[in-house]
Design a protein around this motif. Structure first.
Motif, PDB file in Angstrom:
ATOM      1  N   THR A  84      52.637  23.241  69.968  1.00 25.43           N
ATOM      2  CA  THR A  84      51.764  22.542  68.820  1.00 25.43           C
ATOM      3  C   THR A  84      50.399  22.131  69.431  1.00 25.43           C
ATOM      4  N   LEU A  85      49.386  22.602  68.759  1.00 26.67           N
ATOM      5  CA  LEU A  85      48.084  22.478  69.153  1.00 26.67           C
ATOM      6  C   LEU A  85      47.288  21.830  67.869  1.00 26.67           C
ATOM      7  N   ILE A  86      46.979  20.327  68.396  1.00 30.67           N
ATOM      8  CA  ILE A  86      46.351  19.688  67.276  1.00 30.67           C
ATOM      9  C   ILE A  86      44.653  20.008  67.534  1.00 30.67           C
ATOM     10  N   ASP A  87      44.165  20.419  66.302  1.00 32.43           N
ATOM     11  CA  ASP A  87      42.784  20.624  66.187  1.00 32.43           C
ATOM     12  C   ASP A  87      41.824  19.304  65.801  1.00 32.43           C
ATOM     13  N   CYS A  88      41.301  18.720  66.807  1.00 31.59           N
ATOM     14  CA  CYS A  88      40.631  17.586  66.306  1.00 31.59           C
ATOM     15  C   CYS A  88      39.036  17.921  66.352  1.00 31.59           C
ATOM     16  N   THR A  89      38.679  19.325  66.188  1.00 26.61           N
ATOM     17  CA  THR A  89      37.353  19.613  66.091  1.00 26.61           C
ATOM     18  C   THR A  89      36.858  19.765  64.735  1.00 26.61           C
ATOM     19  N   GLN A 101      29.915  27.691  56.724  1.00 19.77           N
ATOM     20  CA  GLN A 101      29.526  27.758  55.240  1.00 19.77           C
ATOM     21  C   GLN A 101      30.575  27.652  54.090  1.00 19.77           C
ATOM     22  N   SER A 102      31.624  26.556  54.658  1.00 25.60           N
ATOM     23  CA  SER A 102      32.689  26.643  53.826  1.00 25.60           C
ATOM     24  C   SER A 102      33.611  28.002  53.451  1.00 25.60           C
ATOM     25  N   GLU A 103      33.123  29.030  54.208  1.00 22.11           N
ATOM     26  CA  GLU A 103      33.961  30.159  53.473  1.00 22.11           C
ATOM     27  C   GLU A 103      35.407  30.037  54.267  1.00 22.11           C
ATOM     28  N   ILE A 104      35.493  29.412  55.482  1.00 24.19           N
ATOM     29  CA  ILE A 104      36.786  29.383  56.134  1.00 24.19           C
ATOM     30  C   ILE A 104      36.796  27.958  56.793  1.00 24.19           C
ATOM     31  N   SER A 105      37.759  27.515  57.042  1.00 31.44           N
ATOM     32  CA  SER A 105      37.976  26.301  57.604  1.00 31.44           C
ATOM     33  C   SER A 105      37.877  26.503  59.547  1.00 31.44           C
ATOM     34  N   GLY A 106      37.564  25.321  59.929  1.00 31.01           N
ATOM     35  CA  GLY A 106      37.604  25.518  61.430  1.00 31.01           C
ATOM     36  C   GLY A 106      38.782  25.489  62.015  1.00 31.01           C
ATOM     37  N   GLY A 107      39.816  24.965  61.220  1.00 36.37           N
ATOM     38  CA  GLY A 107      41.258  24.748  61.576  1.00 36.37           C
ATOM     39  C   GLY A 107      41.916  26.271  61.480  1.00 36.37           C
ATOM     40  N   GLU A 108      41.467  26.987  60.570  1.00 32.30           N
ATOM     41  CA  GLU A 108      42.049  28.527  60.240  1.00 32.30           C
ATOM     42  C   GLU A 108      41.487  29.144  61.573  1.00 32.30           C
ATOM     43  N   VAL A 120      47.674  22.538  64.077  1.00 32.56           N
ATOM     44  CA  VAL A 120      47.926  21.436  63.139  1.00 32.56           C
ATOM     45  C   VAL A 120      46.474  20.623  63.191  1.00 32.56           C
ATOM     46  N   LYS A 121      45.816  20.695  62.103  1.00 27.80           N
ATOM     47  CA  LYS A 121      44.398  19.745  61.905  1.00 27.80           C
ATOM     48  C   LYS A 121      44.640  18.114  61.778  1.00 27.80           C
ATOM     49  N   ALA A 122      44.212  17.389  62.753  1.00 33.16           N
ATOM     50  CA  ALA A 122      44.433  16.231  62.478  1.00 33.16           C
ATOM     51  C   ALA A 122      43.511  15.289  63.467  1.00 33.16           C
ATOM     52  N   PHE A 123      43.188  13.941  63.202  1.00 31.63           N
ATOM     53  CA  PHE A 123      42.217  13.227  64.104  1.00 31.63           C
ATOM     54  C   PHE A 123      40.899  13.615  63.700  1.00 31.63           C
ATOM     55  N   THR A 124      40.505  14.063  62.712  1.00 34.83           N
ATOM     56  CA  THR A 124      39.230  14.664  62.395  1.00 34.83           C
ATOM     57  C   THR A 124      38.468  13.684  61.155  1.00 34.83           C
ATOM     58  N   ILE A 125      39.115  13.017  60.293  1.00 33.10           N
ATOM     59  CA  ILE A 125      38.446  12.432  59.357  1.00 33.10           C
ATOM     60  C   ILE A 125      37.663  11.100  59.395  1.00 33.10           C
ATOM     61  N   TYR A 126      37.772  10.418  60.838  1.00 34.35           N
ATOM     62  CA  TYR A 126      37.011   9.439  61.171  1.00 34.35           C
ATOM     63  C   TYR A 126      36.129   9.786  62.382  1.00 34.35           C
TER      64      TYR A 126
END
Length: 208
Positions: A84-89, A101-108, A120-126
């Motif tokens: 598991t790799l948590i993408d906090c970026t 440019q909202s064409e693709i997510s950083g998580g993807e 897993v994208k997490a710990f990014t919304i704050y």
């Protein structure tokens, strides 16, 4: 749980420090002792340091908490073997815009750059302030932590870590949902970093 942190700045240290204090085995993944690595160890001597690939091999879950612009270079030389790799970026562009440019997510993009990981994208919304202290004692609900990823087992591991950090985890779906989480991050960042709203606020999940 054995955890490794690639990136130990404000976000990485806030998460690593609290998880180590909660009883997890936390290592910093770094190939050299940078100022941020030394500062983290000075602030919490219980944090150990390993070379990046060795730390990944050691850990059950890896946190990626680097500047987004560094991700591709870091990830191209390491292997995750299904971990598991948590993408906090977050890909933040000029004027606090979406850097892709909202064409693709950083998580993807992280999933593309780390194809042997379960991202897993997490710990990014704050901001880091709410990772260092997630307590809102005047309310009877926990702050929500939204996450996205393709693998259910990986998301369950992240859910356990969210709980340990005082968040209620909410699975928003597959990794393509990371784009919307990144826009939610931009909303928070613009309010706080640009428009000077105080950082001590969070989102909550209310459901009937």
């Amino acid at each position: 749980m054995k955890l490794a942190f690639i990136g130990i700045g404000n976000v990485g240290f806030a998460l690593a420090n609290r998880l180590q204090n909660a009883g997890h085995d936390v290592v910093i993944a770094a190939n050299e002792i940078t100022d941020s690595v030394q500062k983290a160890v000075d602030n919490n001597p219980q944090l150990s340091v390993m070379e990046i690939q060795n730390a990944i091999n050691y850990a059950e879950v890896v946190f990626l908490a680097t500047p987004f612009s560094a991700n591709q270079e870091i990830l191209k030389n390491v292997h995750f073997a299904g971990k598991t790799l948590i993408d906090c970026t977050n890909p933040v562009g000029p004027g606090i815009t979406h850097g892709l440019q909202s064409e693709i997510s950083g998580g993807e993009k992280v999933q593309q750059w780390a194809p042997t990981a379960q991202v897993v994208k997490a710990f990014t919304i704050y901001g880091f302030e709410n990772f260092a202290n997630s307590t809102y004692s005047n309310y009877n609900v926990k702050p929500v932590m939204l996450l996205a990823g393709n693998d259910k087992t990986a998301k369950q591991k992240v859910t356990e870590l969210c709980t340990d950090l005082g968040f209620e985890a909410f699975d928003t779906g597959n990794i393509d949902q990371a784009l919307h989480l990144e826009h939610l991050t931009l909303l928070w960042v613009k309010m706080v970093r640009r428009d000077k709203h105080h950082p001590n606020f969070v989102w909550a999940k209310l459901e009937k």
